[in-house]
Write a protein that holds these residues in place. Structure first.
Motif, PDB file in Angstrom:
ATOM      1  N   ALA A  61      20.943  35.473  45.820  1.00 25.60           N
ATOM      2  CA  ALA A  61      20.879  36.847  45.326  1.00 25.60           C
ATOM      3  C   ALA A  61      22.103  37.201  44.503  1.00 25.60           C
ATOM      4  O   ALA A  61      21.996  37.897  43.480  1.00 25.60           O
ATOM      5  N   SER A  62      23.281  36.721  44.922  1.00 25.76           N
ATOM      6  CA  SER A  62      24.502  37.061  44.187  1.00 25.76           C
ATOM      7  C   SER A  62      25.610  36.072  44.508  1.00 25.76           C
ATOM      8  O   SER A  62      25.653  35.487  45.589  1.00 25.76           O
ATOM      9  N   VAL A  63      26.497  35.883  43.533  1.00 20.67           N
ATOM     10  CA  VAL A  63      27.738  35.121  43.696  1.00 20.67           C
ATOM     11  C   VAL A  63      28.851  35.995  43.141  1.00 20.67           C
ATOM     12  O   VAL A  63      28.793  36.407  41.975  1.00 20.67           O
ATOM     13  N   SER A  64      29.845  36.311  43.958  1.00 20.33           N
ATOM     14  CA  SER A  64      30.895  37.225  43.519  1.00 20.33           C
ATOM     15  C   SER A  64      32.247  36.784  44.053  1.00 20.33           C
ATOM     16  O   SER A  64      32.350  36.088  45.055  1.00 20.33           O
ATOM     17  N   SER A  65      33.288  37.211  43.338  1.00 22.43           N
ATOM     18  CA  SER A  65      34.662  36.955  43.759  1.00 22.43           C
ATOM     19  C   SER A  65      35.492  38.183  43.426  1.00 22.43           C
ATOM     20  O   SER A  65      35.624  38.553  42.256  1.00 22.43           O
ATOM     21  N   THR A  66      36.037  38.833  44.449  1.00 28.19           N
ATOM     22  CA  THR A  66      36.843  40.030  44.231  1.00 28.19           C
ATOM     23  C   THR A  66      38.293  39.835  44.657  1.00 28.19           C
ATOM     24  O   THR A  66      39.143  40.664  44.361  1.00 28.19           O
ATOM     25  N   THR A  67      38.570  38.748  45.360  1.00 32.09           N
ATOM     26  CA  THR A  67      39.947  38.402  45.691  1.00 32.09           C
ATOM     27  C   THR A  67      40.166  36.940  45.331  1.00 32.09           C
ATOM     28  O   THR A  67      39.215  36.160  45.241  1.00 32.09           O
ATOM     29  N   SER A  68      41.428  36.572  45.159  1.00 35.24           N
ATOM     30  CA  SER A  68      41.727  35.230  44.662  1.00 35.24           C
ATOM     31  C   SER A  68      41.519  34.133  45.694  1.00 35.24           C
ATOM     32  O   SER A  68      41.669  32.959  45.382  1.00 35.24           O
ATOM     33  N   ASP A  69      41.184  34.489  46.930  1.00 31.37           N
ATOM     34  CA  ASP A  69      40.978  33.458  47.955  1.00 31.37           C
ATOM     35  C   ASP A  69      39.570  33.481  48.534  1.00 31.37           C
ATOM     36  O   ASP A  69      39.325  32.954  49.611  1.00 31.37           O
ATOM     37  N   ASP A  70      38.605  34.101  47.818  1.00 30.11           N
ATOM     38  CA  ASP A  70      37.261  34.210  48.396  1.00 30.11           C
ATOM     39  C   ASP A  70      36.204  34.258  47.299  1.00 30.11           C
ATOM     40  O   ASP A  70      36.347  34.968  46.302  1.00 30.11           O
ATOM     41  N   VAL A  71      35.140  33.450  47.498  1.00 33.89           N
ATOM     42  CA  VAL A  71      33.919  33.542  46.707  1.00 33.89           C
ATOM     43  C   VAL A  71      32.783  33.791  47.695  1.00 33.89           C
ATOM     44  O   VAL A  71      32.613  33.044  48.659  1.00 33.89           O
ATOM     45  N   LEU A 109      39.536  27.916  46.733  1.00 35.59           N
ATOM     46  CA  LEU A 109      39.353  27.503  45.350  1.00 35.59           C
ATOM     47  C   LEU A 109      40.493  28.041  44.487  1.00 35.59           C
ATOM     48  O   LEU A 109      41.218  28.951  44.879  1.00 35.59           O
ATOM     49  N   LYS A 110      40.631  27.490  43.293  1.00 32.62           N
ATOM     50  CA  LYS A 110      41.753  27.841  42.432  1.00 32.62           C
ATOM     51  C   LYS A 110      41.509  29.178  41.738  1.00 32.62           C
ATOM     52  O   LYS A 110      40.521  29.346  41.032  1.00 32.62           O
ATOM     53  N   PRO A 111      42.411  30.148  41.945  1.00 31.78           N
ATOM     54  CA  PRO A 111      42.237  31.465  41.313  1.00 31.78           C
ATOM     55  C   PRO A 111      42.165  31.368  39.803  1.00 31.78           C
ATOM     56  O   PRO A 111      42.856  30.566  39.169  1.00 31.78           O
ATOM     57  N   GLY A 112      41.283  32.171  39.204  1.00 30.78           N
ATOM     58  CA  GLY A 112      41.136  32.215  37.754  1.00 30.78           C
ATOM     59  C   GLY A 112      40.348  31.074  37.164  1.00 30.78           C
ATOM     60  O   GLY A 112      40.179  31.016  35.946  1.00 30.78           O
ATOM     61  N   THR A 113      39.831  30.173  38.002  1.00 32.26           N
ATOM     62  CA  THR A 113      39.115  28.990  37.516  1.00 32.26           C
ATOM     63  C   THR A 113      37.616  29.270  37.424  1.00 32.26           C
ATOM     64  O   THR A 113      37.033  29.865  38.334  1.00 32.26           O
ATOM     65  N   LYS A 114      37.010  28.815  36.317  1.00 30.06           N
ATOM     66  CA  LYS A 114      35.559  28.918  36.149  1.00 30.06           C
ATOM     67  C   LYS A 114      34.923  27.613  36.624  1.00 30.06           C
ATOM     68  O   LYS A 114      35.288  26.534  36.183  1.00 30.06           O
ATOM     69  N   PHE A 139      30.424  30.449  38.279  1.00 24.91           N
ATOM     70  CA  PHE A 139      31.193  31.598  38.767  1.00 24.91           C
ATOM     71  C   PHE A 139      32.661  31.373  38.460  1.00 24.91           C
ATOM     72  O   PHE A 139      33.102  30.251  38.191  1.00 24.91           O
ATOM     73  N   THR A 140      33.420  32.453  38.471  1.00 21.85           N
ATOM     74  CA  THR A 140      34.866  32.403  38.254  1.00 21.85           C
ATOM     75  C   THR A 140      35.567  33.014  39.452  1.00 21.85           C
ATOM     76  O   THR A 140      35.206  34.114  39.890  1.00 21.85           O
ATOM     77  N   VAL A 141      36.539  32.300  39.976  1.00 24.69           N
ATOM     78  CA  VAL A 141      37.311  32.809  41.111  1.00 24.69           C
ATOM     79  C   VAL A 141      38.263  33.891  40.609  1.00 24.69           C
ATOM     80  O   VAL A 141      38.929  33.725  39.585  1.00 24.69           O
ATOM     81  N   ALA A 142      38.298  35.001  41.330  1.00 23.32           N
ATOM     82  CA  ALA A 142      39.150  36.108  40.910  1.00 23.32           C
ATOM     83  C   ALA A 142      40.612  35.688  40.846  1.00 23.32           C
ATOM     84  O   ALA A 142      41.079  34.862  41.638  1.00 23.32           O
ATOM     85  N   TRP A 143      41.286  36.257  39.878  1.00 24.06           N
ATOM     86  CA  TRP A 143      42.730  36.040  39.740  1.00 24.06           C
ATOM     87  C   TRP A 143      43.395  37.354  40.066  1.00 24.06           C
ATOM     88  O   TRP A 143      43.283  38.327  39.323  1.00 24.06           O
ATOM     89  N   LYS A 144      44.089  37.411  41.195  1.00 25.44           N
ATOM     90  CA  LYS A 144      44.769  38.643  41.559  1.00 25.44           C
ATOM     91  C   LYS A 144      46.067  38.758  40.770  1.00 25.44           C
ATOM     92  O   LYS A 144      46.928  37.886  40.864  1.00 25.44           O
ATOM     93  N   ASP A 218      39.049  41.808  35.384  1.00 24.44           N
ATOM     94  CA  ASP A 218      37.638  42.064  35.657  1.00 24.44           C
ATOM     95  C   ASP A 218      37.262  41.805  37.115  1.00 24.44           C
ATOM     96  O   ASP A 218      36.235  42.303  37.591  1.00 24.44           O
ATOM     97  N   ASN A 219      38.067  41.014  37.819  1.00 20.52           N
ATOM     98  CA  ASN A 219      37.695  40.622  39.174  1.00 20.52           C
ATOM     99  C   ASN A 219      38.583  41.193  40.274  1.00 20.52           C
ATOM    100  O   ASN A 219      38.147  41.299  41.413  1.00 20.52           O
ATOM    101  N   ALA A 220      39.806  41.524  39.946  1.00 22.76           N
ATOM    102  CA  ALA A 220      40.735  41.892  41.021  1.00 22.76           C
ATOM    103  C   ALA A 220      41.779  42.890  40.530  1.00 22.76           C
ATOM    104  O   ALA A 220      42.050  43.007  39.329  1.00 22.76           O
ATOM    105  N   THR A 221      42.344  43.604  41.501  1.00 21.99           N
ATOM    106  CA  THR A 221      43.417  44.557  41.240  1.00 21.99           C
ATOM    107  C   THR A 221      44.647  44.139  42.022  1.00 21.99           C
ATOM    108  O   THR A 221      44.569  43.854  43.216  1.00 21.99           O
ATOM    109  N   GLY A 222      45.786  44.096  41.349  1.00 16.70           N
ATOM    110  CA  GLY A 222      47.017  43.683  41.998  1.00 16.70           C
ATOM    111  C   GLY A 222      47.698  44.827  42.734  1.00 16.70           C
ATOM    112  O   GLY A 222      47.308  45.996  42.628  1.00 16.70           O
ATOM    113  N   ASP A 223      48.719  44.481  43.498  1.00 15.07           N
ATOM    114  CA  ASP A 223      49.511  45.483  44.204  1.00 15.07           C
ATOM    115  C   ASP A 223      50.410  46.221  43.216  1.00 15.07           C
ATOM    116  O   ASP A 223      50.748  45.710  42.141  1.00 15.07           O
TER     117      ASP A 223
END
Length: 235
Positions: A61-71, A109-114, A139-144, A218-223
């Motif tokens: 149904a969906s593949v998503s990544s909103t943090t750099s350590d999770d798909v 997985l490696k952050p920012g990697t497609k 999919f692309t892993v989020a880069w925080k 597009d995928n993550a928000t930093g501190d």
């Protein structure tokens, strides 16, 4: 009259010609013996094996990544005895989920990697070890983004503050937020390490942390980092 036995247990006494008996709760995939007996004499006997259920196919149904350590992968439907897992091209398991759960998380997985379609495969295995599989789409892993390091704060006029940071990634953009009003003052340009926030009050001293700056993509928000104290000139 004959009596009906299933696996040596009486299930219907005086079983009639043409009568239908529906057996329930039999073990799946096991050999079963049905007999007709006239007292102790077996007048008919047969064996059959109950069939295994056909596992449901899996549809992502969906593949998503909103943090750099999770798909996160979610499937539309799963049987109650199916268990999800993710394997790489060497069939090495890199993630598992609990039985009957429609969501599975890939870590490490490696952050920012497609990752291209088919790099990883999603499996659903039931209690009989029957598997159904499908390729995980691209999919692309989020880069925080990193915490901004402020190198300069300027007040060009009575309603603006201009902030420069020294560590922005090319895919990130800066934002400035008013923490008192709980409002984003400006969305910066992707890749620009300088951002100017409008709408400030002339002649006001802004305390440290009243305005904050942070980076996002597009995928993550930093501190965030607190913008240090400054005062806008009177208009």
């Amino acid at each position: 009259m004959s009596d009906l036995y299933l696996n040596n247990s009486l299930v219907k006494k005086d079983f009639q010609v043409g009568e239908l008996f529906h057996a329930e709760n039999m073990l799946i995939g096991k050999s079963q013996t049905v007999e007709l007996k006239n007292q102790n004499e077996v007048i008919f006997s047969d064996n059959f094996t109950t069939s295994k259920p056909i596992p449901s196919p899996i549809e992502i149904a969906s593949v998503s990544s909103t943090t750099s350590d999770d798909v996160t992968i979610v499937v539309k439907l799963i049987d109650s005895d199916q268990k999800l897992s993710v394997v790489d091209k060497d069939n090495k398991v890199i993630a598992t989920a609990n039985t009957g759960v429609k969501t599975i998380h890939i870590k490490g997985l490696k952050p920012g990697t497609k990752y291209s379609v088919g790099t990883y495969t999603l499996k659903a295995t039931n209690s009989f070890n029957d598997e159904v599989t499908t390729n995980i789409p691209e999919f692309t892993v989020a880069w925080k983004p990193p915490v901004p390091v402020i190198s300069k704060v300027e007040v060009p006029d009575s309603t603006h503050v201009k902030v420069t940071v020294s560590n922005l990634n090319p895919v990130d953009k800066l934002q400035i937020k008013d923490t008192v009003a709980n409002k984003i003052l400006v969305n910066g340009v992707v890749g620009s390490s300088v951002v100017s926030a409008p709408g400030l009050t002339p002649g006001k001293k802004y305390a440290t942390g009243e305005l904050i700056i942070f980076a996002k993509n597009d995928n993550a928000t930093g501190d965030s980092t607190n913008i240090p104290e400054f005062t806008t000139p009177a208009s």
